[in-house]
Design a protein around this motif. Structure first.
Motif, short mmCIF file in Angstrom:
data_model
loop_
_atom_site.label_atom_id
_atom_site.label_comp_id
_atom_site.label_asym_id
_atom_site.label_seq_id
_atom_site.Cartn_x
_atom_site.Cartn_y
_atom_site.Cartn_z
N VAL A 70 -28.27 -11.06 13.47
CA VAL A 70 -29.59 -11.70 13.33
C VAL A 70 -30.10 -11.69 11.89
O VAL A 70 -31.27 -12.00 11.64
N CYS A 107 -32.34 -14.51 10.08
CA CYS A 107 -33.64 -14.89 10.64
C CYS A 107 -34.61 -15.37 9.57
O CYS A 107 -35.22 -16.45 9.70
N SER A 125 -21.29 -13.98 10.36
CA SER A 125 -21.88 -12.77 10.92
C SER A 125 -20.82 -11.69 11.09
O SER A 125 -21.07 -10.50 10.82
N ALA A 154 -35.90 -17.90 15.76
CA ALA A 154 -35.88 -17.10 14.53
C ALA A 154 -36.89 -15.97 14.60
O ALA A 154 -36.65 -14.87 14.09
N PHE A 162 -35.73 -8.61 16.85
CA PHE A 162 -34.43 -8.01 17.17
C PHE A 162 -33.90 -7.24 15.96
O PHE A 162 -33.36 -6.14 16.10
N LEU A 163 -34.06 -7.82 14.78
CA LEU A 163 -33.58 -7.19 13.55
C LEU A 163 -34.22 -5.83 13.33
O LEU A 163 -33.53 -4.84 13.03
N TYR A 183 -25.61 -5.81 15.92
CA TYR A 183 -26.81 -6.61 16.18
C TYR A 183 -27.51 -7.01 14.88
O TYR A 183 -27.99 -8.14 14.75
N SER A 238 -36.17 -5.17 22.28
CA SER A 238 -36.53 -6.36 21.52
C SER A 238 -37.28 -7.36 22.39
O SER A 238 -38.30 -7.92 21.97
N MET A 257 -35.41 -13.31 16.55
CA MET A 257 -34.39 -12.65 15.73
C MET A 257 -35.01 -11.61 14.80
O MET A 257 -34.42 -10.55 14.56
#
Length: 334
Positions: free
Chosen positions: A43, A46, A216, A12, A18-19, A39, A310, A15
């Protein structure tokens, strides 16, 4: 700690990084926009997963009130103050007007991602009450609360959707949800109970993974439809109180909880101890450290650069936080 929770916490955290990296191509509707939407949608769960972890690990416990608050706030207040002062110092060094630092911290997050610390304070204050409900209620009563929570946040999201699309009927639904006190079934608190509930459930992880993927995908599609209709990027379906994000969080949490139990690996344990620090630092690593030195998602195709950046941000953030935590007085701050 159970390795399922430990692994999920690290995942998480990645994530979250990444977010925030994926958000960069999302806000310009050009040929790279779909990479950001894909993307970002993938994510989005998270933060809900972090809250569900808190629910799973804290709500079923039984401990004295003083002990609970001492443990929780020692872990959240010092890092909040540390990272707030860190970003205020950076802003002041750049010549920005920061005003009274004490008032700035009291009035809200001085950097956008620090909102999570403030949210945790409010949720922690409610956990002792939630513990009593969880400990004395039946599974059916717990599920009733969760379903009602999902229904309420869906109603509020629908009001926003109708308003964004300027569709008739918004005022009727808005009056309905506005005239009835749904405050106990709104916001992020439902994730705490959902995490505790799922941790005591047994659901095939493949079902959870399928729900995560489907929710998602629906988030991606919904975001594209409303953004395309409005002619600009719109984050309505990205909301943490979107039922699609709830479903994605439930699915991924369920998938991990269906894995084999046991102690976590040493590497996961070490990274897990650094996750709060990584959360506080990673925005600074994204910008100014990397982007101002020419390393960002704009250096190439974002379908490739978003995962690459990321990973690098996460790795650098972890390395710095790990080294800082070697100094014992800094552990409670970082």
């Amino acid at each position: 700690m159970d390795k399922r929770i430990a692994n999920l916490r690290v995942f998480a955290c990645f994530m979250v990084v990444f977010l925030h990296v994926a958000a960069q191509p999302f806000f310009t509707m050009d040929r790279n926009w779909w990479a950001g939407n894909f993307y970002d949608s993938l994510v989005r769960s998270c933060v809900p997963i972090f809250l569900m972890i808190s629910g799973a690990t804290l709500v079923p416990r039984d401990e004295p009130l003083g002990q609970f608050f001492r443990k929780r706030f020692v872990r959240i207040i010092p890092p909040l103050l540390f990272w707030s002062l860190f970003y205020l110092s950076w802003a002041a060094w750049k010549g920005e007007q920061t005003g009274n630092w004490v008032l700035a911290i009291l009035s809200g997050p001085v950097k956008f991602h620090l909102w999570f610390f403030y949210e945790l304070i409010g949720l922690y204050l409610f956990i002792p009450v939630l513990r009593k409900f969880f400990g004395s209620s039946t599974r059916g009563e717990q599920l009733w609360y969760i379903l009602l929570w999902v229904a309420v946040i869906t109603a509020f999201l629908t009001v926003e959707l109708l308003g964004s699309l300027d569709i008739a009927g918004k005022e009727y639904l808005e009056n309905f949800v506005g005239n009835i006190n749904f405050s106990f079934f709104n916001g992020l608190v439902g994730y705490l109970l959902l995490g505790a509930f799922v941790s005591k459930s047994k659901v095939d992880g493949r079902i959870g993974l399928a729900v995560f993927a489907g929710a998602s995908a629906c988030t991606m599609a919904g975001t594209w439809l409303i953004s395309n209709h409005l002619g600009k990027p719109d984050e309505l379906f990205y909301s943490y109180t979107s039922p699609l994000v709830v479903a994605a969080g439930w699915g991924l949490f369920t998938f991990f909880m269906d894995r084999e139990q046991g102690p976590p690996s040493k590497l996961v344990t070490v990274i897990g101890e650094c996750t709060l620090g990584i959360y506080g630092l990673h925005i600074f690593i994204i910008d100014p450290v990397l982007s101002r030195n020419g390393f960002s998602v704009t250096i190439g195709n974002p379908w490739l650069t978003v995962p690459l950046v990321s990973f690098v941000v996460f790795l650098i953030s972890f390395a710095i936080v790990y080294l800082l935590r070697l100094v014992k007085p800094l552990r409670h701050l970082i």
